[in-house]
Scaffold this motif. Structure first.
Motif, PDB file in Angstrom:
ATOM      1  N   UNK A  72       0.838  -1.208   0.000  1.00 61.36           N
ATOM      2  CA  UNK A  72       0.000   0.000   0.000  1.00 61.36           C
ATOM      3  C   UNK A  72       0.872   1.258   0.000  1.00 61.36           C
ATOM      4  N   UNK A  73       1.929   1.255   0.795  1.00 57.55           N
ATOM      5  CA  UNK A  73       2.814   2.424   0.857  1.00 57.55           C
ATOM      6  C   UNK A  73       3.473   2.694  -0.484  1.00 57.55           C
ATOM      7  N   UNK A  74       3.962   1.613  -1.129  1.00 58.41           N
ATOM      8  CA  UNK A  74       4.599   1.791  -2.428  1.00 58.41           C
ATOM      9  C   UNK A  74       3.611   2.317  -3.460  1.00 58.41           C
ATOM     10  N   UNK A  75       2.381   1.775  -3.442  1.00 57.47           N
ATOM     11  CA  UNK A  75       1.372   2.233  -4.404  1.00 57.47           C
ATOM     12  C   UNK A  75       1.029   3.697  -4.181  1.00 57.47           C
ATOM     13  N   UNK A  76       0.998   4.104  -2.907  1.00 56.19           N
ATOM     14  CA  UNK A  76       0.654   5.494  -2.590  1.00 56.19           C
ATOM     15  C   UNK A  76       1.713   6.472  -3.080  1.00 56.19           C
ATOM     16  N   UNK A  77       2.946   5.996  -3.288  1.00 55.96           N
ATOM     17  CA  UNK A  77       4.029   6.879  -3.746  1.00 55.96           C
ATOM     18  C   UNK A  77       3.995   7.116  -5.247  1.00 55.96           C
ATOM     19  N   UNK A  78       3.195   6.284  -5.971  1.00 56.12           N
ATOM     20  CA  UNK A  78       3.180   6.410  -7.421  1.00 56.12           C
ATOM     21  C   UNK A  78       2.336   7.600  -7.849  1.00 56.12           C
ATOM     22  N   UNK A  79       2.788   8.263  -8.911  1.00 60.40           N
ATOM     23  CA  UNK A  79       2.024   9.383  -9.453  1.00 60.40           C
ATOM     24  C   UNK A  79       0.733   8.870 -10.080  1.00 60.40           C
ATOM     25  N   UNK A  80      -0.303   9.677 -10.020  1.00 58.47           N
ATOM     26  CA  UNK A  80      -1.581   9.288 -10.619  1.00 58.47           C
ATOM     27  C   UNK A  80      -1.415   9.158 -12.127  1.00 58.47           C
ATOM     28  N   UNK A  81      -2.146   8.218 -12.764  1.00 59.03           N
ATOM     29  CA  UNK A  81      -2.045   8.094 -14.214  1.00 59.03           C
ATOM     30  C   UNK A  81      -2.548   9.343 -14.912  1.00 59.03           C
ATOM     31  N   UNK A  82      -2.143   9.503 -16.152  1.00 57.39           N
ATOM     32  CA  UNK A  82      -2.534  10.690 -16.912  1.00 57.39           C
ATOM     33  C   UNK A  82      -4.055  10.788 -17.003  1.00 57.39           C
ATOM     34  N   UNK A  83      -4.592  12.010 -17.123  1.00 61.98           N
ATOM     35  CA  UNK A  83      -6.043  12.193 -17.102  1.00 61.98           C
ATOM     36  C   UNK A  83      -6.734  11.904 -18.425  1.00 61.98           C
ATOM     37  N   UNK A  84      -6.025  11.441 -19.425  1.00 60.03           N
ATOM     38  CA  UNK A  84      -6.632  11.186 -20.725  1.00 60.03           C
ATOM     39  C   UNK A  84      -7.660  10.073 -20.686  1.00 60.03           C
ATOM     40  N   UNK A  85      -8.567  10.083 -21.686  1.00 55.43           N
ATOM     41  CA  UNK A  85      -9.627   9.077 -21.751  1.00 55.43           C
ATOM     42  C   UNK A  85      -9.780   8.569 -23.181  1.00 55.43           C
ATOM     43  N   UNK A  86      -9.954   7.262 -23.302  1.00 55.21           N
ATOM     44  CA  UNK A  86     -10.160   6.603 -24.600  1.00 55.21           C
ATOM     45  C   UNK A  86     -11.471   5.845 -24.502  1.00 55.21           C
ATOM     46  N   UNK A  87     -12.510   6.329 -25.188  1.00 50.54           N
ATOM     47  CA  UNK A  87     -13.836   5.728 -25.099  1.00 50.54           C
ATOM     48  C   UNK A  87     -13.992   4.664 -26.178  1.00 50.54           C
ATOM     49  N   UNK A  88     -13.856   3.408 -25.786  1.00 51.23           N
ATOM     50  CA  UNK A  88     -13.981   2.304 -26.736  1.00 51.23           C
ATOM     51  C   UNK A  88     -15.339   1.623 -26.649  1.00 51.23           C
ATOM     52  N   UNK A  89     -16.240   2.148 -25.806  1.00 54.27           N
ATOM     53  CA  UNK A  89     -17.545   1.508 -25.625  1.00 54.27           C
ATOM     54  C   UNK A  89     -18.452   1.741 -26.821  1.00 54.27           C
ATOM     55  N   UNK A  90     -18.367   2.900 -27.432  1.00 54.54           N
ATOM     56  CA  UNK A  90     -19.244   3.218 -28.566  1.00 54.54           C
ATOM     57  C   UNK A  90     -18.579   4.276 -29.429  1.00 54.54           C
TER      58      UNK A  90
END
Length: 259
Positions: A40-58
């Motif tokens: 959990x500690x290691x995961x908390x140190x990671x930067x959040x993923x980029x805010x981009x979005x790819x809509x493959x649903x439709x």
């Protein structure tokens, strides 16, 4: 020296001593809790993923005027900003430019169907097949078309020199996370060699990331030429221009230097 002959001791051919069982169970519980806490500690140190979005649903269908240079893009009147233009880059599925499919529609009113890719103010449409592009007979009305064409005149903004990182726009806008940095270099090079539009990502005075499309000095695609610089810190000089909602730089000859 004394010894306790009654102390629990494990022998392979005898049942495991109850006292040792309790001790090892407690040790295992501590190990599991410590591992979970450490993870959990290691995961908390990671930067959040980029805010981009790819809509493959439709798929999404958009209508506007297609311009081929410097990269295929559909331009339409911005529904969220009256009097403005929303420009949507067009790419094919995979690591391929939409140039071959878009070439016959240059400067025409078209409808385009594809999967939306968005990040911040950037928009892109991933076209699944050649039939996803078609001439739009209505074109949204002649008055709208004339208004839009007038807004698509290229505006020169003068010479500039920018420092940042060259990325392939498709991955950076949301198809891959992260879509930048050295971990993404090999993928970015392949995308750029396939004609995906290159973007120079730089930081403004407030530290916010801004993106500028990069083109050749003659206004054509610079994707293949810039592939070798993907993910490297660079300094780029050229002529800034704006067309619709797209900001791009016509890069000077020899205008890309590693920092």
């Amino acid at each position: 020296m004394t010894s306790n002959k009654n102390a629990p001791f494990f022998i392979g051919y005898r049942p495991f001593p109850a006292a040792l069982t309790r001790w090892y169970l407690a040790l295992a519980a501590v190990f599991v809790l410590a591992s979970g806490g450490g993870g959990y500690w290691l995961a908390a140190q990671q930067a959040a993923p980029a805010p981009g979005n790819w809509d493959t649903a439709a798929t999404t269908t958009m209508r506007g005027i297609l311009m081929l240079r410097p990269y295929p893009a559909l331009h339409r009147l911005n529904p969220a900003a009256p009097g403005g233009v929303e420009s949507v880059l067009l790419v094919r599925q995979g690591k391929h430019s939409a140039d071959a499919w878009a070439r016959g529609f240059d400067r025409q009113a078209v409808s385009a169907r594809g999967y939306a890719i968005t990040r911040g103010g950037w928009k892109m449409l991933e076209i699944p097949d050649a039939d996803a592009l078609a001439v739009d007979g209505d074109g949204g009305g002649d008055a709208d078309l004339e208004t839009l064409r007038a807004l698509l005149e290229i505006q020169p903004l003068g010479p500039a020199e920018l420092a940042g990182e060259i990325v392939d726009s498709k991955c950076f806008l949301g198809v891959m996370k992260p879509g930048s940095g050295m971990t993404h270099k090999a993928c970015a090079e392949l995308c750029l060699r396939g004609g995906i539009p290159p973007i120079l990502v730089a930081a403004d005075a407030d530290g916010r990331k801004i993106g500028t499309l990069l083109a050749r000095a003659d206004g054509g695609s610079a994707a293949a030429e810039l592939a070798e610089f993907a993910a490297d810190p660079v300094r780029v000089s050229g002529q800034l221009q704006r067309q619709g909602g797209l900001l791009f730089m016509r890069v000077d000859a020899g205008g890309v230097q590693r920092r």
